[in-house]
Motif scaffolding. Sequence first.
Motif, short mmCIF file in Angstrom:
data_model
loop_
_atom_site.label_atom_id
_atom_site.label_comp_id
_atom_site.label_asym_id
_atom_site.label_seq_id
_atom_site.Cartn_x
_atom_site.Cartn_y
_atom_site.Cartn_z
N GLU B 33 32.14 50.19 28.51
CA GLU B 33 32.52 49.74 27.17
C GLU B 33 32.19 50.83 26.14
OE1 GLU B 33 30.48 46.35 25.50
OE2 GLU B 33 32.22 45.84 24.26
N VAL B 34 31.01 51.42 26.27
CA VAL B 34 30.61 52.47 25.32
C VAL B 34 31.55 53.67 25.44
CG1 VAL B 34 28.77 54.09 24.73
CG2 VAL B 34 28.22 51.71 25.22
N GLN B 36 34.61 53.70 26.52
CA GLN B 36 35.94 53.33 26.00
C GLN B 36 35.95 53.40 24.48
OE1 GLN B 36 37.03 50.19 24.43
NE2 GLN B 36 39.10 51.03 24.37
N LEU B 37 34.87 52.93 23.84
CA LEU B 37 34.81 52.96 22.38
C LEU B 37 34.76 54.39 21.86
CD1 LEU B 37 32.45 50.00 21.44
CD2 LEU B 37 34.85 50.30 20.83
N ALA B 40 38.16 55.79 22.19
CA ALA B 40 39.03 55.18 21.18
C ALA B 40 38.82 55.83 19.82
CB ALA B 40 38.75 53.68 21.11
N ARG B 41 37.56 56.17 19.52
CA ARG B 41 37.28 56.78 18.22
C ARG B 41 37.95 58.13 18.09
NH1 ARG B 41 31.39 58.01 15.68
NH2 ARG B 41 31.61 59.93 16.84
N LEU B 44 41.73 57.58 17.76
CA LEU B 44 42.12 56.81 16.57
C LEU B 44 42.55 57.72 15.42
CD1 LEU B 44 42.30 53.98 15.25
CD2 LEU B 44 40.00 54.37 14.39
N TRP B 45 41.78 58.80 15.18
CA TRP B 45 42.09 59.67 14.05
C TRP B 45 43.42 60.37 14.26
CZ3 TRP B 45 39.65 58.95 9.71
CH2 TRP B 45 38.36 58.39 9.74
N LYS B 47 45.91 59.22 16.03
CA LYS B 47 46.91 58.18 15.87
C LYS B 47 47.17 57.91 14.39
CE LYS B 47 47.23 53.93 18.64
NZ LYS B 47 46.22 53.01 19.20
N LEU B 48 46.08 57.82 13.61
CA LEU B 48 46.22 57.53 12.18
C LEU B 48 46.99 58.64 11.48
CD1 LEU B 48 42.70 56.10 11.28
CD2 LEU B 48 44.86 54.87 11.31
N ARG B 49 46.70 59.88 11.89
CA ARG B 49 47.38 61.02 11.26
C ARG B 49 48.87 60.98 11.56
NH1 ARG B 49 43.51 65.29 12.85
NH2 ARG B 49 42.03 63.92 11.82
#
Lengths: 264, 70
Positions: B33-34, B36-37, B40-41, B44-45, B47-49
């Motif tokens: 889980e850690v 994966q997070l 993901a972090r 994420l950036w 993806k956002l860009r």
Amino acid sequence: MNEHRSPAPQDTPQLTGWRRFASPALCYRLAGHFIRPCTKLAIVLTLAGLYLGFFVAPTDAVQGEVYRIIFIHVPTAWMSMFIYLIMAFWAVVGLVMKTRVSFMLMRALAPTGAIFCFLALWTGALWGRPTWGSYWVWDARLTSQLLLMFLYLGFIALTHSIEDLRRADFAGAILALVGALNVPVIYFSVKWWSTLHQGASVSLSKAPSMATTMLVAMLLVALAAWAYTIAVSMVRLRHIILMRERRSTWVRALLDAQEQKETA
Amino acid sequence: MQWESWSAFWHMGGRAWYVWGSYAVCFALIALEVAQLMRARRTLWQKLRRLAMLENTDTLPPPPDASGAA
């Protein structure tokens, strides 16, 4: 007539008092403060609890060494029930107050709850084999816990399968609310039906039926599970907020700052 | 101290599979889980860009629910 006055800009509702905690931007910053302390706390509490559990707590007179599964079994089982109730709580807050962050919190908690639920079932199976002679029995406690597992998986599948966020949140909130009825069933199953599973070792109404060192070890790990849950759900909440608020100016500013840091 | 030796500790009174099987899966899932997070972090950036570039060229009006402006 005042109707022709321009309405207040929709993207900056004035949130006052405790309602400003419904602002995603503020929640994003607040959540960030919890992650490091809670991670550290989780590590320290786990180490302390497991040290007590494995090196100080005596061998159980009846079960021998296998009882040491309790230090992970009870905390994961408790946490799997707590998390579902907390999800239901945020579902109610979201439905009543119409705050979007409540639904984001609800969704941020689900994967961790599913993991704890699976771990409770797994450690329970491995404890059941040597003590009851079977990995699995269709007992009231075990069956209702398995139902909780399916509720978690159903919640995750449902919220991910609906494209429209508002409808996904609403559907998830309804499932969280209805499914929460199962939690008291799990908890009281050992009282309501005659089951193989033993009754509660710890309850508010009577003295715990465990040795003190065993109890303290178990409670330390339970607190660690809380700290861990807060840490990972806050990380996940921040991801959800960033994704959903990506069109807002503050996320755009963060994005620009991140880019400048990388090119520098 | 409860144990005469480390081998006695790992042996767990003959219940090693049950005890260590429980703890191993717990720590494995938490590590997953850690991990994966953290992954993901990182993504994420990016993806956002990418989304920011895509959505900047949109002619659609901004959605009404952008109350995150601080």
